[in-house]
Design an enzyme around this catalytic site. Sequence first.
Site, PDB file in Angstrom:
ATOM      1  N   ASP A  67      58.883  59.499  10.292  1.00 15.31           N
ATOM      2  CA  ASP A  67      57.964  58.406   9.964  1.00 15.31           C
ATOM      3  C   ASP A  67      56.577  58.636  10.534  1.00 15.31           C
ATOM      4  O   ASP A  67      56.355  59.556  11.335  1.00 15.31           O
ATOM      5  CB  ASP A  67      58.557  57.069  10.446  1.00 15.31           C
ATOM      6  CG  ASP A  67      59.051  57.105  11.889  1.00 15.31           C
ATOM      7  OD1 ASP A  67      58.791  58.105  12.590  1.00 15.31           O
ATOM      8  OD2 ASP A  67      59.700  56.142  12.317  1.00 15.31           O
ATOM      9  N   ASN A 136      66.138  46.451  17.271  1.00 16.99           N
ATOM     10  CA  ASN A 136      66.683  45.619  16.181  1.00 16.99           C
ATOM     11  C   ASN A 136      67.564  46.454  15.249  1.00 16.99           C
ATOM     12  O   ASN A 136      67.899  46.017  14.158  1.00 16.99           O
ATOM     13  CB  ASN A 136      65.551  44.939  15.407  1.00 16.99           C
ATOM     14  CG  ASN A 136      64.594  45.947  14.780  1.00 16.99           C
ATOM     15  OD1 ASN A 136      64.816  47.153  14.866  1.00 16.99           O
ATOM     16  ND2 ASN A 136      63.548  45.459  14.147  1.00 16.99           N
ATOM     17  N   HIS A 138      66.684  49.448  13.997  1.00 12.51           N
ATOM     18  CA  HIS A 138      65.981  50.297  13.028  1.00 12.51           C
ATOM     19  C   HIS A 138      66.154  51.771  13.330  1.00 12.51           C
ATOM     20  O   HIS A 138      66.315  52.188  14.471  1.00 12.51           O
ATOM     21  CB  HIS A 138      64.508  49.890  12.841  1.00 12.51           C
ATOM     22  CG  HIS A 138      63.563  50.236  13.935  1.00 12.51           C
ATOM     23  ND1 HIS A 138      62.685  49.332  14.489  1.00 12.51           N
ATOM     24  CD2 HIS A 138      63.299  51.409  14.555  1.00 12.51           C
ATOM     25  CE1 HIS A 138      61.944  49.933  15.400  1.00 12.51           C
ATOM     26  NE2 HIS A 138      62.304  51.188  15.457  1.00 12.51           N
ATOM     27  N   GLU A 143      63.411  48.889   8.896  1.00  6.78           N
ATOM     28  CA  GLU A 143      63.611  47.621   9.581  1.00  6.78           C
ATOM     29  C   GLU A 143      64.758  46.843   8.924  1.00  6.78           C
ATOM     30  O   GLU A 143      65.104  47.110   7.770  1.00  6.78           O
ATOM     31  CB  GLU A 143      62.320  46.796   9.486  1.00  6.78           C
ATOM     32  CG  GLU A 143      61.108  47.449  10.151  1.00  6.78           C
ATOM     33  CD  GLU A 143      61.080  47.246  11.666  1.00  6.78           C
ATOM     34  OE1 GLU A 143      62.158  47.188  12.291  1.00  6.78           O
ATOM     35  OE2 GLU A 143      59.975  47.162  12.215  1.00  6.78           O
TER      36      GLU A 143
HETATM   37  C1  GLP Z   1      59.969  53.581  17.042  1.00  6.68           C
HETATM   38  C2  GLP Z   1      60.256  54.755  16.067  1.00  6.68           C
HETATM   39  C3  GLP Z   1      61.716  55.059  15.960  1.00  6.68           C
HETATM   40  C4  GLP Z   1      62.330  55.061  17.352  1.00  6.68           C
HETATM   41  C5  GLP Z   1      62.292  53.666  17.912  1.00  6.68           C
HETATM   42  C6  GLP Z   1      62.892  53.540  19.305  1.00  6.68           C
HETATM   43  O1  GLP Z   1      59.530  52.415  16.437  1.00  6.68           O
HETATM   44  N1  GLP Z   1      59.711  54.607  14.761  1.00  6.68           N
HETATM   45  O2  GLP Z   1      61.900  56.298  15.286  1.00  6.68           O
HETATM   46  O3  GLP Z   1      63.652  55.500  17.298  1.00  6.68           O
HETATM   47  O4  GLP Z   1      61.002  53.137  17.874  1.00  6.68           O
HETATM   48  O5  GLP Z   1      61.991  53.947  20.276  1.00  6.68           O
HETATM   49  P1  GLP Z   1      62.379  54.245  21.761  1.00  6.68           P
HETATM   50  O6  GLP Z   1      63.121  55.522  21.769  1.00  6.68           O
HETATM   51  O7  GLP Z   1      61.058  54.359  22.477  1.00  6.68           O
HETATM   52  O8  GLP Z   1      63.194  53.102  22.246  1.00  6.68           O
END
Ligand code: GLP
Length: 243
Positions: A67, A136, A138, A143
């Site tokens: 992404d 959440n 995702h 989402e």
């Molecule tokens: C972001 C990314 C995701 C990631 C998620 C969790 O929004 N787009 O790909 O897995 O958040 O992030 P973290 O690993 O910092 O908890």
Amino acid sequence: MKIIETKDYADMSRKAANIIAAQIITKPECVLGLATGSSPIGTYDNLVAMYENGDLDFSEITTVNLDEYKGLTRDNDQSYYYFMHEHLFDRVNIDSERTNVPNGMEADAEKECKRYEEFIKSLGGVDLQLLGLGHNGHIGFNEPAPVFEKETHCVNLTESTIEANKRFFASADDVPRQAYTMGIGTIMRAKKILLVASGEDKADIVAKAFFGEVTPDVPASILQMHPDVTVVADAAALSKIPR
Ligand code: GLP
């Protein structure tokens, strides 16, 4: 689904890096799907260390990232392009021509999403997809939604994601409201999936996503249907799963 419990974040990062290293060693020209967020940073650090020790060669791999924020330039230190260069691409012998992140500066969402989806197909798909997990549920930026979005698409980020990601920006107002992300179908077509999760704050969502109902309300729950998923998570993140 295989669940590997690790002691802590460092142990999770080493084990996840070993799984990626095995993929690169057994198929040097593989396509790796990569993720951002704080969870995979330690994994990337371990891969860099293996490269520095002469144990890993990135010269033939191709990468596709999950992404990218819409509207951030590549040199913005919060863009995922920047993140990937900082944590991995600039530290190993990867061919930068073969690293791919959705182009957040393409204003025409339909055009960019179609281009990215077709590009991944033209590579013959992803051999190993690395994922983090949002609070959440995702994955990438898919989402919670009424249906699983199949292909690469443009998403409106939820308030909870903006809230979670504002720690990286000067303020919540600076967090982009939209992003381009691989779809659930794009992710599910990967031959293998490796998800990393760490910390107590992920315990509820880990239990819900991997032991609860499969629903687009919890996008990661779809991974229960994939034939080759490995979750590498620390004891804190696994503290609420049924035993
Ligand atoms: C972001 C990314 C995701 C990631 C998620 C969790 O929004 N787009 O790909 O897995 O958040 O992030 P973290 O690993 O910092 O908890």
